[in-house]
Design a protein around this motif. Structure first.
Motif, PDB file in Angstrom:
ATOM      1  N   GLY A 177       0.849  -1.251   0.067  1.00 41.63           N
ATOM      2  CA  GLY A 177      -0.161   0.033   0.049  1.00 41.63           C
ATOM      3  C   GLY A 177       0.873   1.348  -0.042  1.00 41.63           C
ATOM      4  N   ARG A 178       2.124   1.156  -0.538  1.00 41.04           N
ATOM      5  CA  ARG A 178       2.971   2.271  -0.547  1.00 41.04           C
ATOM      6  C   ARG A 178       2.591   3.523  -1.269  1.00 41.04           C
ATOM      7  N   ILE A 183      -2.120   0.700  -4.000  1.00 43.04           N
ATOM      8  CA  ILE A 183      -3.359   0.570  -3.243  1.00 43.04           C
ATOM      9  C   ILE A 183      -4.438   0.138  -4.234  1.00 43.04           C
ATOM     10  N   LEU A 209       0.866  -5.563   5.810  1.00 40.91           N
ATOM     11  CA  LEU A 209       0.583  -4.253   4.857  1.00 40.91           C
ATOM     12  C   LEU A 209       1.856  -3.388   5.077  1.00 40.91           C
ATOM     13  N   GLY A 211       3.151  -0.404   4.470  1.00 48.06           N
ATOM     14  CA  GLY A 211       2.262   0.754   4.455  1.00 48.06           C
ATOM     15  C   GLY A 211       3.204   1.866   3.641  1.00 48.06           C
ATOM     16  N   ASN A 212       2.318   3.044   3.643  1.00 43.55           N
ATOM     17  CA  ASN A 212       3.039   4.155   3.076  1.00 43.55           C
ATOM     18  C   ASN A 212       4.086   4.732   3.937  1.00 43.55           C
ATOM     19  N   CYS A 215       3.078   6.933   6.322  1.00 46.66           N
ATOM     20  CA  CYS A 215       2.254   6.340   7.091  1.00 46.66           C
ATOM     21  C   CYS A 215       0.650   6.916   6.750  1.00 46.66           C
ATOM     22  N   ASN A 216       0.307   7.119   5.619  1.00 45.31           N
ATOM     23  CA  ASN A 216      -1.051   7.594   5.183  1.00 45.31           C
ATOM     24  C   ASN A 216      -1.934   6.210   4.610  1.00 45.31           C
ATOM     25  N   ASN A 217      -2.459   5.540   5.538  1.00 47.48           N
ATOM     26  CA  ASN A 217      -2.690   4.253   5.510  1.00 47.48           C
ATOM     27  C   ASN A 217      -4.367   4.156   5.631  1.00 47.48           C
ATOM     28  N   VAL A 236       1.289  -3.940  10.328  1.00 51.86           N
ATOM     29  CA  VAL A 236       1.524  -2.721   9.243  1.00 51.86           C
ATOM     30  C   VAL A 236       3.111  -2.427   9.406  1.00 51.86           C
ATOM     31  N   SER A 240       3.283   3.687  13.369  1.00 51.07           N
ATOM     32  CA  SER A 240       1.865   3.872  13.436  1.00 51.07           C
ATOM     33  C   SER A 240       1.236   4.375  14.543  1.00 51.07           C
TER      34      SER A 240
END
Length: 453
Positions: A177-178, A183, A209, A211-212, A215-217, A236, A240
């Motif tokens: 989900g980076r 996504i 996951l 993650g971004n 950390c915008n998940n 994750v 976070s």
């Protein structure tokens, strides 16, 4: 006449003494030999009992003082023999019970690896194998038993929604989900999984996951069970504020498996050889970043020639065979690996340095985004590594580096060898603890709701 009586009396006394000595010898020495023989051969004791030999006071048989048939320790020996037999039978039953429990499987979980971080989980943390071994294969799979759970792992470009059979009730999805394109792809897998749950082809779902980096998940929030979705557990990557150790857990970034970074087995030379470089840094120099400050400090430090430095201005997602070898050689031949922050504080380089016993020198500062607040979370960033007491060198400013290098230069080889052993031992323990935690978390969540297959 009187002389004859004296002679007879003397002869009688001598005979009595000889008989007494013989009886004493039979009791105290002959009996011991019998006892040693019985202890050395339990089977002989049983055979003797079966034939009537070696027993005392058998009903219907005359008692005798012969060495073969009377043993004053026989009762003790029988008690000892029965105790040994009972102990043997108890141990045998315990062994059978443990063996049956060891082979018991309470849960079956399939892991769908749709991000490269899945290979770190399977090959580095679980130490699982994949068939075929060819990293370019369209379909790869493996399986193993851990704890009370049987795990199977599938990955590869041919792993597509609806194009493979689902034969288990429990699934762990590994997603990327980076960025937006990743996504979108991850969302397709979540929607496919939802249809399987609705059709009762699945019972439980967990997600690992990537993650971004900021950390915008938020995109995955609606899929979490506590928000009305179906994902029971979320592991994750990156710090976070969501992490609560109940249904959201932090997971390590690991090594760059997408660049084919290998599983490194410790060796004698890796531990004990003197390394020609104090430190290394092979990486991209971003504009207006702390990496520019690092390069400036290295250029003006007297120890800079003792470090392996290769900088580039543009990030390259793929490695050539030559560049990968150079990077691995730099890790292997350096006592320290410099780990400046990138978009996020956590980087692959940290774990890759651990693989080769090169101490990570980590820039311990928060990066922009929603990964947490160092003022409210004193352990941020890198909370997982700090919680596991990583034996790294953490610095807040690269201006501290010259003092670190000077201290390093004065360390003996033996001190460095002991430090490498500590780092490699910690890294093995780190992965083992993560594996155990992952398994226990799945078993607790999935089995609590009655899942088996």
């Amino acid at each position: 006449m009187r002389l004859t009586r004296k002679r007879l009396a003397s002869a009688f006394v001598v005979a009595y003494c000889l008989f007494s000595l013989y009886a004493a010898y039979s009791v105290f020495f002959g009996g011991r030999r019998g006892r040693r023989g019985a202890a050395a051969s339990p089977r002989g004791l049983r055979d003797g009992a079966a034939t009537g030999k070696g027993r005392r006071g058998v009903r219907g048989e005359p008692s005798s003082l012969t060495n073969e048939e009377w043993n004053p320790w026989e009762a003790d020996e029988k008690i000892e023999q029965l105790a040994l037999q009972h102990k043997y039978e108890s141990n045998l039953q315990l062994f059978k019970k443990k063996k049956s429990q060891k082979g018991k499987i309470d849960l079956k979980v399939q892991i769908w690896g749709k991000a490269a971080i899945g290979l770190y989980l399977w090959q580095h943390i679980f130490e699982g194998l994949l068939e075929p071994a060819d990293v370019t294969a369209q379909w790869r799979e493996g399986n193993l038993k851990a704890g009370r759970t049987y795990f199977s792992f599938i990955t590869g470009p041919a792993l597509l929604p609806g194009y493979f059979s689902v034969e288990v009730d429990n699934v762990v999805l590994i997603l990327n989900g980076r960025e937006d394109t990743k996504i979108s792809f991850a969302t397709q897998w979540l929607l496919y999984t939802k249809t399987l749950l609705e059709a009762r082809k699945l019972q439980h779902v967990a997600v690992v996951l990537l993650g971004n980096e900021h950390c915008n998940n938020k995109w995955i929030n609606p899929y979490l069970k506590k928000n009305g979705g179906f994902v029971e557990l979320l592991f994750v990557i990156y710090d976070s504020p969501w992490i609560n150790e109940e249904d959201v857990f932090q997971w390590p970034l690991g090594v760059a498996t997408y660049r084919n970074f290998p599983v490194v087995e410790p060796s004698w030379s890796l531990l004990h050889d003197e390394r020609p470089f104090l430190c290394n840094f092979l990486g991209t120099i971003y504009k207006n970043s702390s990496r520019e400050i690092l390069m400036d400090i290295l250029q003006h430090d007297k120890n800079n020639k003792l470090c392996w430095i290769t900088a580039r201005e543009e990030w390259k997602p793929q490695e050539t065979n030559e560049s990968l070898k150079n990077y691995q050689d730099a890790l292997l031949q350096s006592d320290l690996t410099l780990c400046p922050v990138g978009v996020n504080t956590e980087c692959y380089r940290i774990y890759e340095a651990c693989s080769y016993g090169s101490i990570p020198v980590v820039e311990d500062v928060m990066t922009p985004g929603n990964c947490g607040n160092a003022s409210t979370s004193p352990s941020a960033p890198l909370q997982l590594l700090k919680a596991m007491r990583a034996p790294f060198i953490f610095i807040k400013d690269w201006k501290e580096l010259p003092a670190v290098l000077e201290k390093e230069k004065n360390m003996s080889l033996q001190e460095k060898v002991e430090r490498r052993k500590t780092l490699l031992g910690w890294y093995q323990h780190f992965k083992a603890e993560l594996r155990l935690k992952f398994i226990k978390t799945l078993e607790r969540s999935f089995l609590m709701n009655g899942s088996k297959g």
